[in-house]
Enzyme design. Structure first.
Site, PDB file in Angstrom:
ATOM      1  N   GLU A 156       1.045  -1.144  -0.302  1.00  0.00           N
ATOM      2  CA  GLU A 156       0.384   0.177  -0.174  1.00  0.00           C
ATOM      3  C   GLU A 156       1.023   1.238   0.622  1.00  0.00           C
ATOM      4  O   GLU A 156       0.165   2.304  -1.037  1.00  0.00           O
ATOM      5  CB  GLU A 156      -0.716   0.067   1.304  1.00  0.00           C
ATOM      6  CG  GLU A 156      -2.072  -1.278   1.120  1.00  0.00           C
ATOM      7  CD  GLU A 156      -3.215  -1.347   0.210  1.00  0.00           C
ATOM      8  OE1 GLU A 156      -3.135  -0.190  -0.497  1.00  0.00           O
ATOM      9  OE2 GLU A 156      -2.498  -2.257  -0.538  1.00  0.00           O
ATOM     10  N   TRP A 180     -15.148  12.153 -13.771  1.00  0.00           N
ATOM     11  CA  TRP A 180     -14.783  11.907 -11.965  1.00  0.00           C
ATOM     12  C   TRP A 180     -14.085  12.862 -11.003  1.00  0.00           C
ATOM     13  O   TRP A 180     -13.727  13.268 -10.107  1.00  0.00           O
ATOM     14  CB  TRP A 180     -13.317  10.363 -12.143  1.00  0.00           C
ATOM     15  CG  TRP A 180     -12.536  11.004 -13.189  1.00  0.00           C
ATOM     16  CD1 TRP A 180     -12.508  10.570 -14.837  1.00  0.00           C
ATOM     17  CD2 TRP A 180     -11.177  11.901 -12.880  1.00  0.00           C
ATOM     18  NE1 TRP A 180     -11.311  11.016 -15.231  1.00  0.00           N
ATOM     19  CE2 TRP A 180     -10.013  11.755 -14.392  1.00  0.00           C
ATOM     20  CE3 TRP A 180     -10.434  11.812 -12.246  1.00  0.00           C
ATOM     21  CZ2 TRP A 180      -9.389  12.311 -14.620  1.00  0.00           C
ATOM     22  CZ3 TRP A 180      -9.491  12.334 -12.776  1.00  0.00           C
ATOM     23  CH2 TRP A 180      -8.610  13.028 -13.365  1.00  0.00           C
ATOM     24  N   TRP A 196      -8.818   8.233  -8.203  1.00  0.00           N
ATOM     25  CA  TRP A 196      -9.579   8.611  -9.188  1.00  0.00           C
ATOM     26  C   TRP A 196      -9.729   8.176 -10.664  1.00  0.00           C
ATOM     27  O   TRP A 196     -10.191   7.442 -11.011  1.00  0.00           O
ATOM     28  CB  TRP A 196     -10.071  10.113  -9.175  1.00  0.00           C
ATOM     29  CG  TRP A 196     -11.025  10.187  -7.465  1.00  0.00           C
ATOM     30  CD1 TRP A 196     -10.315  10.959  -6.598  1.00  0.00           C
ATOM     31  CD2 TRP A 196     -12.750  10.288  -7.781  1.00  0.00           C
ATOM     32  NE1 TRP A 196     -11.728  11.453  -5.850  1.00  0.00           N
ATOM     33  CE2 TRP A 196     -12.962  10.820  -6.443  1.00  0.00           C
ATOM     34  CE3 TRP A 196     -12.919  10.029  -7.662  1.00  0.00           C
ATOM     35  CZ2 TRP A 196     -14.222  10.640  -6.140  1.00  0.00           C
ATOM     36  CZ3 TRP A 196     -15.178  10.434  -8.437  1.00  0.00           C
ATOM     37  CH2 TRP A 196     -15.569   9.778  -6.607  1.00  0.00           C
ATOM     38  N   ASN A 212     -10.797   3.182   3.028  1.00  0.00           N
ATOM     39  CA  ASN A 212     -10.668   2.728   1.628  1.00  0.00           C
ATOM     40  C   ASN A 212     -11.528   1.982   0.643  1.00  0.00           C
ATOM     41  O   ASN A 212     -11.806   2.268  -0.601  1.00  0.00           O
ATOM     42  CB  ASN A 212      -8.775   2.179   1.012  1.00  0.00           C
ATOM     43  CG  ASN A 212      -8.811   2.018  -0.277  1.00  0.00           C
ATOM     44  OD1 ASN A 212      -8.137   2.954  -1.098  1.00  0.00           O
ATOM     45  ND2 ASN A 212      -8.302   0.861  -0.491  1.00  0.00           N
ATOM     46  N   TRP A 253     -20.334  12.593 -20.240  1.00  0.00           N
ATOM     47  CA  TRP A 253     -20.584  12.336 -19.073  1.00  0.00           C
ATOM     48  C   TRP A 253     -22.075  12.744 -18.600  1.00  0.00           C
ATOM     49  O   TRP A 253     -22.339  13.974 -19.380  1.00  0.00           O
ATOM     50  CB  TRP A 253     -19.360  13.680 -17.743  1.00  0.00           C
ATOM     51  CG  TRP A 253     -17.854  12.705 -17.895  1.00  0.00           C
ATOM     52  CD1 TRP A 253     -17.401  12.998 -18.681  1.00  0.00           C
ATOM     53  CD2 TRP A 253     -18.102  11.141 -17.434  1.00  0.00           C
ATOM     54  NE1 TRP A 253     -16.106  12.344 -18.403  1.00  0.00           N
ATOM     55  CE2 TRP A 253     -16.381  11.130 -17.713  1.00  0.00           C
ATOM     56  CE3 TRP A 253     -18.174   9.779 -16.598  1.00  0.00           C
ATOM     57  CZ2 TRP A 253     -15.612  10.105 -17.307  1.00  0.00           C
ATOM     58  CZ3 TRP A 253     -17.965   9.156 -16.276  1.00  0.00           C
ATOM     59  CH2 TRP A 253     -16.549   9.320 -16.424  1.00  0.00           C
ATOM     60  N   TRP A 283       1.489   1.773  -3.791  1.00  0.00           N
ATOM     61  CA  TRP A 283      -0.016   2.695  -4.704  1.00  0.00           C
ATOM     62  C   TRP A 283       0.607   4.274  -4.050  1.00  0.00           C
ATOM     63  O   TRP A 283       0.575   4.928  -4.763  1.00  0.00           O
ATOM     64  CB  TRP A 283      -0.444   2.387  -4.107  1.00  0.00           C
ATOM     65  CG  TRP A 283      -1.061   0.829  -4.362  1.00  0.00           C
ATOM     66  CD1 TRP A 283      -1.177  -0.157  -4.739  1.00  0.00           C
ATOM     67  CD2 TRP A 283      -1.241   0.444  -5.899  1.00  0.00           C
ATOM     68  NE1 TRP A 283      -1.907  -1.211  -5.185  1.00  0.00           N
ATOM     69  CE2 TRP A 283      -1.819  -1.191  -6.136  1.00  0.00           C
ATOM     70  CE3 TRP A 283      -1.505   1.317  -7.249  1.00  0.00           C
ATOM     71  CZ2 TRP A 283      -2.343  -1.126  -7.651  1.00  0.00           C
ATOM     72  CZ3 TRP A 283      -2.358   1.601  -8.437  1.00  0.00           C
ATOM     73  CH2 TRP A 283      -2.667  -0.348  -8.554  1.00  0.00           C
TER      74      TRP A 283
HETATM   75  P1  FAD Z   1      -3.396   1.657   5.213  1.00  0.00           P
HETATM   76  O1  FAD Z   1      -4.711   1.176   4.315  1.00  0.00           O
HETATM   77  O2  FAD Z   1      -2.789   1.734   6.280  1.00  0.00           O
HETATM   78  O3  FAD Z   1      -2.779   2.029   3.954  1.00  0.00           O
HETATM   79  C1  FAD Z   1      -0.502   3.017   4.420  1.00  0.00           C
HETATM   80  C2  FAD Z   1      -0.470   4.295   3.434  1.00  0.00           C
HETATM   81  O4  FAD Z   1      -0.494   3.607   2.670  1.00  0.00           O
HETATM   82  C3  FAD Z   1      -2.110   4.888   3.695  1.00  0.00           C
HETATM   83  O5  FAD Z   1      -1.618   5.998   4.572  1.00  0.00           O
HETATM   84  C4  FAD Z   1      -1.510   5.925   2.658  1.00  0.00           C
HETATM   85  O6  FAD Z   1      -0.454   6.416   2.426  1.00  0.00           O
HETATM   86  C5  FAD Z   1      -1.053   4.607   1.959  1.00  0.00           C
HETATM   87  N1  FAD Z   1      -2.374   4.223   0.516  1.00  0.00           N
HETATM   88  C6  FAD Z   1      -2.913   2.887   1.075  1.00  0.00           C
HETATM   89  N2  FAD Z   1      -4.294   2.967   0.055  1.00  0.00           N
HETATM   90  C7  FAD Z   1      -3.462   3.350  -1.423  1.00  0.00           C
HETATM   91  C8  FAD Z   1      -3.861   3.670  -2.305  1.00  0.00           C
HETATM   92  N3  FAD Z   1      -4.722   2.555  -2.299  1.00  0.00           N
HETATM   93  N4  FAD Z   1      -3.110   4.810  -3.398  1.00  0.00           N
HETATM   94  C9  FAD Z   1      -2.423   4.895  -2.827  1.00  0.00           C
HETATM   95  N5  FAD Z   1      -2.010   5.072  -1.506  1.00  0.00           N
HETATM   96  C10 FAD Z   1      -2.120   4.455  -0.879  1.00  0.00           C
HETATM   97  N6  FAD Z   1      -4.490   7.752  -0.129  1.00  0.00           N
HETATM   98  C11 FAD Z   1      -4.145   9.268   0.117  1.00  0.00           C
HETATM   99  O7  FAD Z   1      -3.661   9.119   0.698  1.00  0.00           O
HETATM  100  N7  FAD Z   1      -5.228  10.657  -0.098  1.00  0.00           N
HETATM  101  C12 FAD Z   1      -5.731  10.574  -0.897  1.00  0.00           C
HETATM  102  O8  FAD Z   1      -6.303  11.932  -0.951  1.00  0.00           O
HETATM  103  C13 FAD Z   1      -6.158   9.426  -1.279  1.00  0.00           C
HETATM  104  N8  FAD Z   1      -7.773   9.593  -2.470  1.00  0.00           N
HETATM  105  C14 FAD Z   1      -7.887   8.643  -2.480  1.00  0.00           C
HETATM  106  C15 FAD Z   1      -9.268   8.961  -3.309  1.00  0.00           C
HETATM  107  C16 FAD Z   1      -9.795   7.645  -4.137  1.00  0.00           C
HETATM  108  C17 FAD Z   1     -10.626   7.135  -4.353  1.00  0.00           C
HETATM  109  C18 FAD Z   1      -9.607   6.259  -3.152  1.00  0.00           C
HETATM  110  C19 FAD Z   1     -10.712   5.366  -4.062  1.00  0.00           C
HETATM  111  C20 FAD Z   1      -8.727   6.196  -2.849  1.00  0.00           C
HETATM  112  C21 FAD Z   1      -8.295   7.384  -2.014  1.00  0.00           C
HETATM  113  N9  FAD Z   1      -7.164   7.293  -1.672  1.00  0.00           N
HETATM  114  C22 FAD Z   1      -6.004   8.582  -0.789  1.00  0.00           C
HETATM  115  C23 FAD Z   1      -5.900   6.028  -1.385  1.00  0.00           C
HETATM  116  C24 FAD Z   1      -6.456   4.617   0.628  1.00  0.00           C
HETATM  117  O9  FAD Z   1      -7.753   5.739   0.826  1.00  0.00           O
HETATM  118  C25 FAD Z   1      -6.084   6.332   1.881  1.00  0.00           C
HETATM  119  O10 FAD Z   1      -4.316   6.130   1.689  1.00  0.00           O
HETATM  120  C26 FAD Z   1      -6.442   5.229   2.156  1.00  0.00           C
HETATM  121  O11 FAD Z   1      -7.487   4.391   2.850  1.00  0.00           O
HETATM  122  C27 FAD Z   1      -5.835   5.720   3.801  1.00  0.00           C
HETATM  123  O12 FAD Z   1      -6.196   5.483   5.195  1.00  0.00           O
HETATM  124  P2  FAD Z   1      -4.692   4.570   5.638  1.00  0.00           P
HETATM  125  O13 FAD Z   1      -4.354   5.381   6.025  1.00  0.00           O
HETATM  126  O14 FAD Z   1      -5.701   3.458   7.259  1.00  0.00           O
HETATM  127  O15 FAD Z   1      -4.442   3.154   5.357  1.00  0.00           O
END
Ligand code: FAD
Length: 490
Positions: free
Chosen positions: A298, A382, A405, A364, A329, A301
């Site tokens: 993650e 989007w 997105w 997420n 759209w 990502w």
């Molecule tokens: P954890 O599951 O604990 O993951 C650890 C860290 O990994 C996160 O804090 C984050 O930095 C990174 N991470 C995790 N999943 C992703 C992912 N899919 N893409 C990129 N990095 C990831 N994340 C953001 O930080 N900022 C945003 O603006 C953002 N917008 C999003 C918009 C959409 C439509 C979607 C589907 C996802 C988005 N995410 C975003 C990714 C993800 O949803 C969040 O990072 C995550 O939910 C944060 O919760 P956590 O810290 O508990 O994640």
């Protein structure tokens, strides 16, 4: 450009007393802050500065929730510097001019900062660097934000990556990221005369809402800045790392780290997180190994999103796949508003949107479903959703938000195919089986049994007492409409 990524000759200690300016941006922490650590190493007096720049062209203004988070992060950093005998100097104006002005005003020998990756930010940093060097002031930048900077991860042909798995395999093969640097225990500070500078107090920046103050729910949910980051990481490592791979998709469990806003504003570094998680997994071995791999992926990502942003500066506004430029759209302000307010009639979508409004955060899996609903069920561009998330997320991130997105919409690199359309009812039943998450955010459904919680229309009007809206669209019909729209640009 290439020059900006290298760290030029170190500060010349033969010029005693010339201050070193540390320019804080998305790195609002003392620990593992390479720019600060390098400045401390020179043993010169420091000027620690934050420049609030809403004037430079091309910079995207922060949304409301991110501004709120920024306020708390700046306050915490200022407090931490005060404990060491200094302070965070706040200046307002275009960074291109302000940083140069500051460096001249204090006769700085050097200015250090950690790098950013958006096009406008890089352009500003580049011109600051050029202007400082022209005046004989050392300017050096560092990597404080990523495990591997975008240009260091290259395919065999030297091209940027478009597929996550190949990107992450190559990035992982670059080896263990450097160990995090300790927070400095002692620093000396320059007594800055701000008389000639556009100095402001934190409250002057008006980053927090007032009249109305909508941040009550955010305040309850979060401790902003560096002081909140380490406890959040420790809680995650102790309670959730081991089961992360199995439970991370469950919004009804505290199964993820909730570190995203801390990472976004650099209240903790990704290197700190990477090393702490690896050490915790080694101590909990072998049970935590699967959780660790999934968790590091993650973080991967996040790295991939920054790779995409760096190589596609218009990530937040242009489809990576041009085919989507012709998507028909729909312009539907009523449906957009219902989605924003959590009034679509689909409980998991609505719970997510209300969690977002109340706390500045959304799980997420629910982000994916809510975003997919907007783009596919409602057939709304989007970019409308990206903008709403940008305004309401505390972790609104220039790379992660835009890349995610585009991933959901199908227009991005390595995206979910457009024709794969989430069924929000089945997703709810799978990932929130008892309806605990939905009940938390939709109290009007609290009396429904688990068997009806994700399909309240089957409970009859009486059960709902008309307090919950009917479905905006029916799943099957909306799905057919989305697929037809997609075929039309095929
Ligand atoms: P954890 O599951 O604990 O993951 C650890 C860290 O990994 C996160 O804090 C984050 O930095 C990174 N991470 C995790 N999943 C992703 C992912 N899919 N893409 C990129 N990095 C990831 N994340 C953001 O930080 N900022 C945003 O603006 C953002 N917008 C999003 C918009 C959409 C439509 C979607 C589907 C996802 C988005 N995410 C975003 C990714 C993800 O949803 C969040 O990072 C995550 O939910 C944060 O919760 P956590 O810290 O508990 O994640």
């Amino acid at each position: 450009m290439a020059e900006s990524r290298q760290n030029p000759a170190r500060h010349d200690p033969s010029e005693p007393g010339r201050p070193v300016v540390v320019w804080f941006r998305d790195d609002l922490r003392l620990a593992d802050n390479p720019a600060l650590a390098e400045a401390a190493r020179t043993q010169q007096p420091l000027v620690c500065v934050f420049c609030h720049d809403e004037a430079s062209p091309g910079l995207r203004p922060l949304g409301g929730a991110a501004r709120w988070w920024l306020h708390g992060s700046l306050a915490a950093l200022d407090q931490a510097l005060r404990k060491l005998g200094g302070q965070l100097v706040m200046l307002r104006g275009p960074a291109r001019e302000i940083i140069e002005q500051l460096a001249s005003a204090c006769n700085a020998g050097a200015v250090y900062w950690n790098r950013r990756y958006g096009a406008a930010e890089r352009s500003i940093d580049e011109s600051v660097k050029t202007a400082l060097r022209a005046k004989g002031i050392e300017a050096a930048s560092f990597n404080g934000h990523l495990l591997h900077e975008p240009w260091t991860v290259r395919s065999r042909t030297g091209q940027p990556f478009r597929v996550f798995s190949a990107f992450w395999r190559t990035a992982s093969a670059l080896g263990t990221p450097p160990r995090p640097l300790a927070a400095p225990h002692r620093l000396s500070f320059h007594a800055l005369d701000v008389a000639q500078l556009p100095a402001v107090g934190l409250t002057d920046l008006q980053l927090e809402p007032s009249n109305p103050d909508w941040a009550g729910g955010l305040r309850e949910a979060w401790i902003r800045g560096e002081p909140g980051a380490r406890p959040a990481l420790d809680r995650f490592l102790e309670t959730a790392l081991t089961g992360y791979a199995e439970r991370r998709d469950r919004p009804d469990r505290a199964a993820t780290s909730r570190l995203s806003a801390y990472l976004r504003f650099g209240n903790i570094s990704v290197r700190q997180v990477w090393h702490a998680a690896s050490a915790a997994a080694a101590a909990q071995a072998p049970a935590a190994q699967r959780g660790l791999e999934k968790f590091l992926a993650e973080l991967g990502w996040r790295e991939f999103s920054y790779h995409l942003l760096f190589h596609n500066p218009e990530l937040a506004c242009r489809n990576l796949q041009p085919r989507f430029d012709g998507m028909p759209w729909r312009h539907d302000p009523h449906a957009l508003a219902a989605w924003q307010r959590g009034q679509t009639g689909y409980p998991l979508v609505d719970a997510g949107m209300r969690e977002l409004w109340a706390t500045g955060y959304m799980h997420n899996r629910v982000r994916m479903i809510a975003a997919s609903f907007l783009v596919k069920h409602l057939l709304i561009d989007w970019r409308e959703g990206e903008a709403w998330f940008w305004d309401t997320l505390i972790d609104a991130d220039p790379a992660n938000n835009a890349a995610s997105w585009q991933w959901v919409a199908g227009s991005g690199a390595d995206a979910a195919p457009f024709f794969r359309i989430f069924n929000p009812v089945l997703q709810g039943e799978r990932f929130d089986p008892d309806g605990a998450y939905v009940k938390q955010w939709l109290p009007e459904l609290a009396s429904l049994p688990a068997s009806r919680i994700h399909r309240p229309w089957e409970a009859g009007e009486e059960a709902l007492a008309k307090r919950y809206p009917p479905r905006l669209v029916l799943h099957d019909a909306a799905r057919e409409r989305a697929l037809a729209a997609f075929r039309s640009v095929g």
